[in-house]
Design a protein around this motif. Structure first.
Motif, mmCIF file in Angstrom:
data_model
loop_
_atom_site.group_PDB
_atom_site.id
_atom_site.type_symbol
_atom_site.label_atom_id
_atom_site.label_comp_id
_atom_site.label_asym_id
_atom_site.label_seq_id
_atom_site.Cartn_x
_atom_site.Cartn_y
_atom_site.Cartn_z
ATOM 1 N N LEU A 172 35.380 35.872 40.542
ATOM 2 C CA LEU A 172 35.914 35.644 41.881
ATOM 3 C C LEU A 172 37.445 35.610 41.861
ATOM 4 O O LEU A 172 38.044 34.785 41.174
ATOM 5 N N LYS A 173 38.052 36.487 42.627
ATOM 6 C CA LYS A 173 39.517 36.570 42.690
ATOM 7 C C LYS A 173 40.097 35.386 43.450
ATOM 8 O O LYS A 173 39.682 35.088 44.576
ATOM 9 N N VAL A 174 41.069 34.717 42.824
ATOM 10 C CA VAL A 174 41.753 33.588 43.461
ATOM 11 C C VAL A 174 43.260 33.755 43.251
ATOM 12 O O VAL A 174 43.794 33.341 42.206
ATOM 13 N N VAL A 249 38.938 26.455 46.258
ATOM 14 C CA VAL A 249 37.852 27.422 46.052
ATOM 15 C C VAL A 249 36.685 26.744 45.349
ATOM 16 O O VAL A 249 35.515 26.991 45.683
ATOM 17 N N GLU A 252 34.863 24.826 47.905
ATOM 18 C CA GLU A 252 34.076 25.729 48.756
ATOM 19 C C GLU A 252 32.798 26.173 48.054
ATOM 20 O O GLU A 252 31.725 26.236 48.676
ATOM 21 N N LYS A 256 28.912 25.484 49.147
ATOM 22 C CA LYS A 256 27.962 26.582 49.303
ATOM 23 C C LYS A 256 26.686 26.319 48.508
ATOM 24 O O LYS A 256 25.579 26.614 48.963
ATOM 25 N N ASP A 387 35.784 39.334 45.990
ATOM 26 C CA ASP A 387 37.060 38.864 46.534
ATOM 27 C C ASP A 387 36.938 37.568 47.335
ATOM 28 O O ASP A 387 37.958 36.969 47.681
ATOM 29 N N SER A 388 35.715 37.161 47.657
ATOM 30 C CA SER A 388 35.548 35.957 48.467
ATOM 31 C C SER A 388 34.255 35.237 48.102
ATOM 32 O O SER A 388 33.322 35.851 47.543
ATOM 33 N N VAL A 389 34.186 33.958 48.435
ATOM 34 C CA VAL A 389 32.996 33.153 48.180
ATOM 35 C C VAL A 389 31.790 33.702 48.932
ATOM 36 O O VAL A 389 30.661 33.665 48.449
ATOM 37 N N ASP A 390 32.022 34.253 50.130
ATOM 38 C CA ASP A 390 30.931 34.798 50.955
ATOM 39 C C ASP A 390 30.191 35.932 50.266
ATOM 40 O O ASP A 390 29.020 36.190 50.575
ATOM 41 N N GLU A 391 30.849 36.633 49.349
ATOM 42 C CA GLU A 391 30.222 37.757 48.664
ATOM 43 C C GLU A 391 29.268 37.310 47.552
ATOM 44 O O GLU A 391 28.555 38.135 46.976
#
Length: 394
Positions: A172-174, A249, A252, A256, A387-391
């Motif tokens: 995950l990109k941060v 992150v 988050e 999730k 690129d995001s937690v949603d993915e």
């Protein structure tokens, strides 16, 4: 786990017992975390005691946590009276004698002081245990002269046979905060300058800098370049390890996956404690700055299931020798290039539970050394970059 699965793994473990005997009782077992290296060793010991009831055994381990686990297993199988478990920091300072010597986490024993264990303990049979023998400094070659590999059980074999749970791996990109990125870019520029002046690339630059710093007669100017090389390399790593952009992150991700127990793998005590402060009473940090009593209390609460604590924020200490099967979420806030750490951390999360799909998430800052570290330690592993937690989905 079904009876068929238990039988299949036990059958494989018994095959390994036979192979160890064929190797004349000297060798190394490489097996993925979760396969059951400790239980395989128990089976080897049971065979030893059938043949030689009064045989003596010494088990050497790198940590107190592993010592406690070994003592529990030996007592469970009624082997504790003939076996002594010693932490390596004690083992290499004293003289011992035994029929069988077991060196758990064998890769650790390549360090100069730890190599002394081979001379301090007089043994007839030697069993090395590890998830991977390879060391970055190449000293695994020495270990293999003492205990050649006689069998290997890969994580792919374990997964195929359902000896470990299904798992998914995400990177995950941060992005760093602006001030962190500026500091990183400055350190990276100094690093590249020094590496260029040393005239080599990669490991060669590292070795050249090491030689210069250890040679008092070397050109002072080049020693200065070597110092810049090391200091800037360390600075880059510290910035990556302590990037505060990763903390929200992490929060988050834990929201999730609010129904999961989680292990956080951090790069510094400071960051691990910062995460604990941010997360509140669901999380406790676990690291070398805590007393043994405090560490034991953290593990007890985490395993209990009746407390709010479902997250451990750790620093290295839980890479090896930690077994909580219902833990199914791993977040790597800071990593390195070592495959060993990747294997051990994965193994902590994928212990078998029916129906479990574990999730392992590596946080990284783009355009930094963290990308190269990920590529190296995950070589051959199936990974999804997001690129995001949603993915992140199951």
């Amino acid at each position: 786990m079904s009876a068929t699965e238990i039988t299949s793994r036990t059958k494989r473990q018994l095959e390994i017992v036979d192979k160890f005997s064929s190797a004349e009782g000297v060798g190394t077992l490489i097996a993925a975390t979760g396969f059951g290296k400790t239980y395989t060793s128990i089976l080897i010991l049971k065979r030893l005691f059938i043949r030689t009831p009064d045989a003596s055994v010494i088990v050497v381990v790198p940590t107190i946590n592993l010592k406690n686990q070994w003592n529990t297993e030996l007592k469970k199988h009624k082997l504790h009276n003939n076996c002594e478990v010693i932490v390596i920091n004690t083992a290499y300072k004293n003289n011992y004698e035994c029929d069988m010597l077991i060196l758990d986490e064998l890769h650790c024993y390549g360090a100069d002081q730890f190599q002394r264990v081979f001379h301090k303990i007089d043994y007839k049979f030697l069993l090395g245990l590890t998830a991977t023998i390879e060391r970055a400094d190449g000293r695994h070659d020495l270990l293999l002269t003492k205990a050649p590999v006689f069998e290997e059980v890969t994580i792919e074999e374990c997964h195929k046979n359902e000896w470990v749970s299904d798992y998914l791996v995400y990177n995950l990109k941060v992005p760093m905060h602006d001030d962190e990125q500026l500091d990183y870019d400055k350190a990276n520029k100094q690093f590249r300058f020094a590496a260029g002046r040393l005239g080599f690339g990669g490991a060669q630059s590292f070795n050249a800098a090491q030689r210069l710093l250890s040679d008092q007669n070397a050109d002072p100017a080049m020693r200065g370049i070597a110092a810049i090389y090391y200091n800037s390399m360390r600075k880059r790593g510290e910035i990556c390890k302590n990037s505060q952009a990763k903390i929200p992150v992490i929060k988050e991700l834990l929201t999730k996956f609010s129904d999961r127990k989680a292990l956080l793998f951090n790069g510094s005590v400071k960051f691990a404690d910062s995460v604990q402060e941010e997360l509140g009473d669901i999380c406790l940090s676990f690291h070398s700055k805590r007393t043994k009593k405090q560490q034991a209390e953290v593990l007890k609460k985490f395993k209990d299931g009746r407390t709010k604590q479902r997250v451990i924020s750790s620093v290295k200490a839980l890479n090896a020798g930690f077994d909580v099967p219902d833990c199914s979420l791993g977040i790597v806030a800071a990593g390195n290039s070592r495959k060993l750490d990747n294997i051990q951390r994965t193994g902590r999360i994928i212990r078998y539970v029916p129906g479990k799909t574990a999730v392992i998430i590596n946080l990284y800052a783009p355009d930094t050394q963290e990308v190269a570290w990920l590529n190296k330690r995950q070589e051959g592993q199936v990974v999804k970059w997001v690129d995001s937690v949603d993915e992140i989905t199951l």
